[in-house]
Design a protein around this motif. Structure first.
Motif, PDB file in Angstrom:
ATOM      1  N   ARG A 182       1.161  -1.618   0.432  1.00 57.63           N
ATOM      2  CA  ARG A 182       0.254   0.511  -0.251  1.00 57.63           C
ATOM      3  C   ARG A 182       0.798   0.874  -0.161  1.00 57.63           C
ATOM      4  NH1 ARG A 182      -3.786   1.829   5.077  1.00 57.63           N
ATOM      5  NH2 ARG A 182      -1.377   2.641   5.457  1.00 57.63           N
ATOM      6  N   ASP A 183       1.446   1.244   0.804  1.00 51.22           N
ATOM      7  CA  ASP A 183       2.737   2.502   1.016  1.00 51.22           C
ATOM      8  C   ASP A 183       3.290   2.885  -0.239  1.00 51.22           C
ATOM      9  OD1 ASP A 183       1.435   2.764   3.232  1.00 51.22           O
ATOM     10  OD2 ASP A 183       2.843   2.385   4.440  1.00 51.22           O
ATOM     11  N   ALA A 184       4.568   1.357  -0.836  1.00 48.73           N
ATOM     12  CA  ALA A 184       4.799   1.167  -2.518  1.00 48.73           C
ATOM     13  C   ALA A 184       3.705   2.517  -3.798  1.00 48.73           C
ATOM     14  CB  ALA A 184       5.330   0.395  -2.581  1.00 48.73           C
ATOM     15  N   VAL A 185       2.418   1.971  -2.762  1.00 47.32           N
ATOM     16  CA  VAL A 185       2.022   1.788  -4.358  1.00 47.32           C
ATOM     17  C   VAL A 185       1.087   3.124  -4.076  1.00 47.32           C
ATOM     18  CG1 VAL A 185      -0.911   2.151  -5.382  1.00 47.32           C
ATOM     19  CG2 VAL A 185       0.508  -0.313  -4.474  1.00 47.32           C
ATOM     20  N   MET A 186       1.388   3.805  -3.030  1.00 52.83           N
ATOM     21  CA  MET A 186       0.264   5.029  -2.961  1.00 52.83           C
ATOM     22  C   MET A 186       1.253   6.549  -2.393  1.00 52.83           C
ATOM     23  SD  MET A 186      -1.787   5.970   0.162  1.00 52.83           S
ATOM     24  CE  MET A 186      -0.784   5.177   1.398  1.00 52.83           C
ATOM     25  N   ALA A 187       2.479   6.264  -3.112  1.00 50.01           N
ATOM     26  CA  ALA A 187       3.840   6.931  -3.188  1.00 50.01           C
ATOM     27  C   ALA A 187       4.511   7.052  -4.471  1.00 50.01           C
ATOM     28  CB  ALA A 187       5.490   5.937  -2.865  1.00 50.01           C
ATOM     29  N   GLN A 188       3.975   5.631  -4.804  1.00 48.98           N
ATOM     30  CA  GLN A 188       4.639   5.636  -6.995  1.00 48.98           C
ATOM     31  C   GLN A 188       3.167   7.069  -7.281  1.00 48.98           C
ATOM     32  OE1 GLN A 188       6.539   4.388  -8.509  1.00 48.98           O
ATOM     33  NE2 GLN A 188       5.855   4.934 -10.681  1.00 48.98           N
ATOM     34  N   ILE A 189       1.804   6.682  -7.556  1.00 44.94           N
ATOM     35  CA  ILE A 189       0.898   7.282  -7.524  1.00 44.94           C
ATOM     36  C   ILE A 189       0.945   8.807  -7.461  1.00 44.94           C
ATOM     37  CG2 ILE A 189      -1.418   7.742  -7.342  1.00 44.94           C
ATOM     38  CD1 ILE A 189      -2.089   4.894  -6.804  1.00 44.94           C
ATOM     39  N   ASP A 190       1.773   9.168  -6.666  1.00 46.24           N
ATOM     40  CA  ASP A 190       2.008  11.245  -5.538  1.00 46.24           C
ATOM     41  C   ASP A 190       3.057  11.546  -6.315  1.00 46.24           C
ATOM     42  OD1 ASP A 190       3.219  12.454  -3.338  1.00 46.24           O
ATOM     43  OD2 ASP A 190       1.653  13.069  -3.612  1.00 46.24           O
ATOM     44  N   GLY A 191       3.801  10.328  -6.681  1.00 48.09           N
ATOM     45  CA  GLY A 191       4.764  11.126  -6.896  1.00 48.09           C
ATOM     46  C   GLY A 191       6.455  10.991  -6.105  1.00 48.09           C
ATOM     47  N   GLY A 228      -2.125   3.319  16.361  1.00 49.90           N
ATOM     48  CA  GLY A 228      -2.318   4.426  17.485  1.00 49.90           C
ATOM     49  C   GLY A 228      -0.906   6.087  16.687  1.00 49.90           C
ATOM     50  N   LEU A 229      -0.915   5.683  15.774  1.00 50.43           N
ATOM     51  CA  LEU A 229      -0.202   6.776  14.302  1.00 50.43           C
ATOM     52  C   LEU A 229      -1.323   7.500  13.233  1.00 50.43           C
ATOM     53  CD1 LEU A 229       3.355   5.873  14.345  1.00 50.43           C
ATOM     54  CD2 LEU A 229       2.124   7.182  15.938  1.00 50.43           C
ATOM     55  N   GLY A 230      -1.210   8.755  13.250  1.00 48.34           N
ATOM     56  CA  GLY A 230      -2.542   8.766  12.032  1.00 48.34           C
ATOM     57  C   GLY A 230      -1.424   9.685  10.848  1.00 48.34           C
ATOM     58  N   THR A 231      -1.774   9.665   9.811  1.00 47.66           N
ATOM     59  CA  THR A 231      -1.162  10.270   8.578  1.00 47.66           C
ATOM     60  C   THR A 231      -1.408  10.249   7.992  1.00 47.66           C
ATOM     61  OG1 THR A 231       0.917   8.157   9.100  1.00 47.66           O
ATOM     62  CG2 THR A 231       1.020   9.265   7.122  1.00 47.66           C
ATOM     63  N   PRO A 232      -2.059  11.914   7.376  1.00 49.40           N
ATOM     64  CA  PRO A 232      -3.105  11.878   6.331  1.00 49.40           C
ATOM     65  C   PRO A 232      -3.009  12.012   5.315  1.00 49.40           C
ATOM     66  CG  PRO A 232      -1.537  14.090   7.561  1.00 49.40           C
ATOM     67  CD  PRO A 232      -1.217  12.906   8.519  1.00 49.40           C
ATOM     68  N   VAL A 233      -3.754  11.364   4.059  1.00 47.90           N
ATOM     69  CA  VAL A 233      -3.695  11.156   3.852  1.00 47.90           C
ATOM     70  C   VAL A 233      -4.409  11.836   1.980  1.00 47.90           C
ATOM     71  CG1 VAL A 233      -4.381   8.752   1.754  1.00 47.90           C
ATOM     72  CG2 VAL A 233      -2.324   8.932   4.337  1.00 47.90           C
ATOM     73  N   PRO A 234      -4.182  12.611   0.594  1.00 48.14           N
ATOM     74  CA  PRO A 234      -5.007  12.849  -0.174  1.00 48.14           C
ATOM     75  C   PRO A 234      -6.611  11.257   0.410  1.00 48.14           C
ATOM     76  CG  PRO A 234      -3.092  13.612  -0.536  1.00 48.14           C
ATOM     77  CD  PRO A 234      -3.280  12.071   0.265  1.00 48.14           C
ATOM     78  N   ALA A 235      -7.511  11.385   0.202  1.00 43.73           N
ATOM     79  CA  ALA A 235      -9.007  10.782  -0.543  1.00 43.73           C
ATOM     80  C   ALA A 235      -8.801  10.350  -1.323  1.00 43.73           C
ATOM     81  CB  ALA A 235      -9.939  11.359  -0.327  1.00 43.73           C
ATOM     82  N   ASP A 236      -9.048  11.022  -2.553  1.00 41.12           N
ATOM     83  CA  ASP A 236      -8.742  10.314  -4.110  1.00 41.12           C
ATOM     84  C   ASP A 236      -6.910   9.297  -4.456  1.00 41.12           C
ATOM     85  OD1 ASP A 236     -10.992  11.280  -4.750  1.00 41.12           O
ATOM     86  OD2 ASP A 236     -10.074  13.088  -5.622  1.00 41.12           O
ATOM     87  N   LEU A 237      -5.962   9.258  -3.078  1.00 43.33           N
ATOM     88  CA  LEU A 237      -5.512   8.246  -3.253  1.00 43.33           C
ATOM     89  C   LEU A 237      -5.258   7.485  -2.394  1.00 43.33           C
ATOM     90  CD1 LEU A 237      -2.420   8.267  -4.120  1.00 43.33           C
ATOM     91  CD2 LEU A 237      -1.853   9.368  -1.794  1.00 43.33           C
ATOM     92  N   LEU A 238      -6.291   7.651  -1.145  1.00 42.16           N
ATOM     93  CA  LEU A 238      -6.459   6.117  -1.070  1.00 42.16           C
ATOM     94  C   LEU A 238      -7.342   5.537  -2.147  1.00 42.16           C
ATOM     95  CD1 LEU A 238      -5.611   4.908   1.898  1.00 42.16           C
ATOM     96  CD2 LEU A 238      -7.519   6.284   3.241  1.00 42.16           C
ATOM     97  N   ALA A 239      -8.463   5.949  -2.311  1.00 39.18           N
ATOM     98  CA  ALA A 239      -9.825   5.629  -2.719  1.00 39.18           C
ATOM     99  C   ALA A 239      -9.232   4.904  -3.940  1.00 39.18           C
ATOM    100  CB  ALA A 239     -10.484   6.244  -3.128  1.00 39.18           C
ATOM    101  N   LEU A 240      -7.975   5.072  -4.374  1.00 42.17           N
ATOM    102  CA  LEU A 240      -7.365   4.754  -5.716  1.00 42.17           C
ATOM    103  C   LEU A 240      -6.604   3.532  -4.909  1.00 42.17           C
ATOM    104  CD1 LEU A 240      -6.847   4.732  -8.893  1.00 42.17           C
ATOM    105  CD2 LEU A 240      -5.098   6.512  -8.482  1.00 42.17           C
ATOM    106  N   THR A 241      -5.810   3.677  -4.391  1.00 45.36           N
ATOM    107  CA  THR A 241      -4.837   2.453  -3.741  1.00 45.36           C
ATOM    108  C   THR A 241      -6.464   1.407  -3.402  1.00 45.36           C
ATOM    109  OG1 THR A 241      -3.700   3.886  -3.068  1.00 45.36           O
ATOM    110  CG2 THR A 241      -2.971   1.781  -1.781  1.00 45.36           C
ATOM    111  N   THR A 242      -7.189   2.187  -2.307  1.00 44.86           N
ATOM    112  CA  THR A 242      -7.902   0.256  -2.325  1.00 44.86           C
ATOM    113  C   THR A 242      -8.205  -0.210  -3.085  1.00 44.86           C
ATOM    114  OG1 THR A 242      -8.844   1.321  -0.175  1.00 44.86           O
ATOM    115  CG2 THR A 242     -10.231   0.477  -0.996  1.00 44.86           C
ATOM    116  N   TYR A 243      -9.029   0.371  -4.654  1.00 43.85           N
ATOM    117  CA  TYR A 243      -9.495  -0.389  -5.670  1.00 43.85           C
ATOM    118  C   TYR A 243      -7.751  -0.888  -6.213  1.00 43.85           C
ATOM    119  CZ  TYR A 243     -10.229  -1.424 -10.830  1.00 43.85           C
ATOM    120  OH  TYR A 243     -10.354  -1.442 -11.396  1.00 43.85           O
TER     121      TYR A 243
END
Length: 124
Positions: free
Chosen positions: A65-74, A103-118
């Motif tokens: 998940r984290d690597a996918v989000m990083a790739q999409i984000d750039g 217990g740690l929260g990370t802010p993530v853009p909603a569209d980035l998370l939705a795309l990664t979820t898909y």
């Protein structure tokens, strides 16, 4: 492992997509169709871009998940002249949601998370 999504900022309504704070696979599928399918194929199995249905298999059976989000984000390839994929993080990726894990929260853009979820749902 359970991930808790806490909505932090209410999003705007996109013209043809669900509300911007939707982070589910349905919104992710619509985003994929609009921004990714031309290169990765309508089913995510590749075309101009690589097959995205084997990400879990290529990572030893766990969706990266984290690597996918990083790739999409750039992230990590800003200004890379050899990068072919656009840096989607440079544009509007929706309202911010907090992904809470251990217990740690990370802010993530909603569209980035939705795309990664898909993308996680289309793994084979």
């Amino acid at each position: 492992m359970s991930v808790l999504f806490v909505l932090v900022v209410a999003g705007c309504v996109d013209r043809d997509l669900p509300v911007a704070t939707d982070v589910d696979a349905t919104r992710g599928a619509a985003l994929f169709d609009a921004s990714c399918a031309d290169c990765h194929g309508a089913d995510g199995r590749g075309g101009v871009g690589p097959d995205l249905t084997m990400l879990s298999a290529d990572a030893g059976g766990t969706f990266p998940r984290d690597a996918v989000m990083a790739q999409i984000d750039g992230l990590g390839r800003h200004g890379d002249s050899d990068a072919v994929m656009p840096e989607f993080g440079a544009g509007d990726m929706g309202a911010t949601v907090i992904v809470e894990h251990d217990g740690l929260g990370t802010p993530v853009p909603a569209d980035l998370l939705a795309l990664t979820t898909y993308l996680e749902t289309i793994q084979r």
